[in-house]
Design a protein around this motif. Structure first.
Motif, PDB file in Angstrom:
ATOM      1  N   ARG A 225       0.834  -1.204   0.000  1.00 53.81           N
ATOM      2  CA  ARG A 225       0.000   0.000   0.000  1.00 53.81           C
ATOM      3  C   ARG A 225       0.867   1.253   0.000  1.00 53.81           C
ATOM      4  O   ARG A 225       0.636   2.189  -0.784  1.00 53.81           O
ATOM      5  CB  ARG A 225      -0.920   0.007   1.213  1.00 53.81           C
ATOM      6  N   MET A 247      -7.164   5.033  -7.342  1.00 56.28           N
ATOM      7  CA  MET A 247      -8.141   4.361  -6.492  1.00 56.28           C
ATOM      8  C   MET A 247      -8.161   2.843  -6.688  1.00 56.28           C
ATOM      9  O   MET A 247      -8.330   2.090  -5.730  1.00 56.28           O
ATOM     10  CB  MET A 247      -9.535   4.935  -6.723  1.00 56.28           C
ATOM     11  N   TYR A 250      -5.391   1.369  -4.678  1.00 58.10           N
ATOM     12  CA  TYR A 250      -5.695   1.384  -3.246  1.00 58.10           C
ATOM     13  C   TYR A 250      -6.733   0.312  -2.914  1.00 58.10           C
ATOM     14  O   TYR A 250      -6.635  -0.370  -1.877  1.00 58.10           O
ATOM     15  CB  TYR A 250      -6.218   2.761  -2.824  1.00 58.10           C
ATOM     16  N   TYR A 251      -7.724   0.157  -3.783  1.00 52.45           N
ATOM     17  CA  TYR A 251      -8.743  -0.874  -3.585  1.00 52.45           C
ATOM     18  C   TYR A 251      -8.110  -2.267  -3.617  1.00 52.45           C
ATOM     19  O   TYR A 251      -8.343  -3.085  -2.714  1.00 52.45           O
ATOM     20  CB  TYR A 251      -9.817  -0.765  -4.660  1.00 52.45           C
ATOM     21  N   ASP A 254      -6.085  -2.999  -0.515  1.00 61.31           N
ATOM     22  CA  ASP A 254      -6.922  -3.296   0.646  1.00 61.31           C
ATOM     23  C   ASP A 254      -7.497  -4.711   0.566  1.00 61.31           C
ATOM     24  O   ASP A 254      -7.586  -5.417   1.573  1.00 61.31           O
ATOM     25  CB  ASP A 254      -8.066  -2.281   0.743  1.00 61.31           C
ATOM     26  N   ASP A 276      -7.761   1.941   3.717  1.00 61.97           N
ATOM     27  CA  ASP A 276      -7.235   3.092   2.991  1.00 61.97           C
ATOM     28  C   ASP A 276      -8.360   4.091   2.742  1.00 61.97           C
ATOM     29  O   ASP A 276      -9.541   3.778   2.899  1.00 61.97           O
ATOM     30  CB  ASP A 276      -6.630   2.631   1.663  1.00 61.97           C
ATOM     31  N   ILE A 278     -10.450   5.409   0.325  1.00 62.27           N
ATOM     32  CA  ILE A 278     -10.894   5.081  -1.019  1.00 62.27           C
ATOM     33  C   ILE A 278     -12.116   5.929  -1.374  1.00 62.27           C
ATOM     34  O   ILE A 278     -13.073   6.000  -0.613  1.00 62.27           O
ATOM     35  CB  ILE A 278     -11.246   3.576  -1.126  1.00 62.27           C
ATOM     36  N   TRP A 280     -15.118   5.888  -3.163  1.00 67.94           N
ATOM     37  CA  TRP A 280     -15.959   4.857  -3.765  1.00 67.94           C
ATOM     38  C   TRP A 280     -16.746   5.360  -4.965  1.00 67.94           C
ATOM     39  O   TRP A 280     -17.216   4.557  -5.790  1.00 67.94           O
ATOM     40  CB  TRP A 280     -16.902   4.281  -2.716  1.00 67.94           C
ATOM     41  N   LYS A 288     -17.408  -2.325  -4.448  1.00 64.47           N
ATOM     42  CA  LYS A 288     -17.717  -1.945  -3.067  1.00 64.47           C
ATOM     43  C   LYS A 288     -18.410  -3.091  -2.341  1.00 64.47           C
ATOM     44  O   LYS A 288     -18.116  -3.375  -1.168  1.00 64.47           O
ATOM     45  CB  LYS A 288     -18.596  -0.695  -3.050  1.00 64.47           C
TER      46      LYS A 288
END
Length: 312
Positions: A225, A247, A250-251, A254, A276, A278, A280, A288
């Protein structure tokens, strides 16, 4: 005809090294030098390197005490004499036409970096074919946008042919362990004007026990990360007027952290999860939903309350 330097870090790969070197030596492009950096191997890798150097006048071996992959790759860069540079990991192998086709693409497209496709080989017989970039040329910003959004361009140093000058001022971080590529390769894109891609899956990325991807722990995935955040911060500094959306990285990171919590970390270790930040709105509702579902499984395992984790 330009000299291509094939840069191969070597560390305890006696079972794979000969296959790797043979695949480079049978290239249909005739003008190559093979730079082997033996990073203090404790098995017979060093002897294998020396045998190949003795038998082939374009194979050069440099042996050092163990210092890690970043230092080893930097040493390979320092020993390279070619106009073009290519990394090959010593437990992988390449298609016989790889260098010739990539050099031809470099010339035809007047590119500074050429990317090709790859396949992940499991047990030599079972390939995993991830998305590769179609045949195209890109500006450095266009290539960086695809890199950041995971659209067929990746952070790996291999499956790429670089003009030597794209590494001007660029070296792998000796002070950091893990995900060095994420913190480095994008900087060569910044030094390039044009980047070309071909879809041919010339590079064979061999999956084996002992590789980093098969030994993930919580510290490792949190470092992943941080590497993506470091990359995003550096891009913002280098190109302040360009918007990059990280994003999806980061997604994905995670999700790897949650996976590690569910399947690898023990409840007795009393781990914590720090989601993190994020946005959405930039990701699909399905992603999600998947995130929330996996997080619920982790909460059940550790007795956490999902509503107390600030993930949305």
């Amino acid at each position: 005809m330009e000299l291509v330097s094939v840069l191969i870090p070597v560390y305890n790969v006696e079972k794979y090294l000969s296959h790797c070197l043979d695949s480079v030596l049978i290239q249909t492009y005739p003008r190559i030098e093979i730079i082997l950096i033996n990073d203090g191997s404790s098995d017979s890798s060093g002897q294998i390197c020396n045998q190949y150097a003795k038998a082939h006048d374009n194979v050069f071996v440099y042996s050092y005490p163990n210092a890690g992959i970043s230092t080893t790759r930097n040493r390979a860069l320092d020993h390279a004499h070619g106009a073009y540079w290519m990394f090959v990991d010593s437990d992988d192998f390449i298609h016989p036409d790889m260098i010739r086709k990539m050099v031809e693409t470099m010339h035809h497209e007047e590119a500074d970096i050429v990317l090709c496709g790859y396949r992940m080989d499991y047990f030599k017989f079972i390939p995993l074919l991830r998305k590769v970039a179609p045949k195209q040329t890109m500006s450095n910003v266009e290539a960086l946008q695809k890199l950041i959004s995971n659209k067929g361009v990746n952070n790996y140093p291999w499956a790429k042919l670089f003009k030597a000058e794209t590494f001007d001022g660029v070296r792998f971080p000796n002070h950091l362990a893990g995900f060095e590529d994420t913190r480095t390769i994008f900087k060569t894109f910044l030094n390039a004007k044009k980047i070309a891609a071909i879809p041919d899956r010339f590079y064979h990325y061999v999956q084996r026990r002992g590789s980093l991807t098969n030994h993930m722990d919580l510290d490792t995935v949190y470092n992943m990360r941080k590497a993506y955040h470091d990359q995003a911060d550096d891009l913002k500094k280098a190109l302040p007027n360009v918007s990059f959306d990280s994003m999806i990285n980061y997604y994905n990171t995670d999700m790897v952290i949650i996976y590690t919590l569910i399947f690898i970390v023990k409840k007795a270790d009393h781990p914590t999860f720090e989601p993190d930040e994020i946005d959405w709105s930039k990701l699909s509702p399905f992603l999600k939903f998947a995130y929330g579902t996996w997080l619920e499984i982790a909460c059940l395992k550790y007795g956490w309350k999902r509503k107390e984790i600030p993930w949305q």
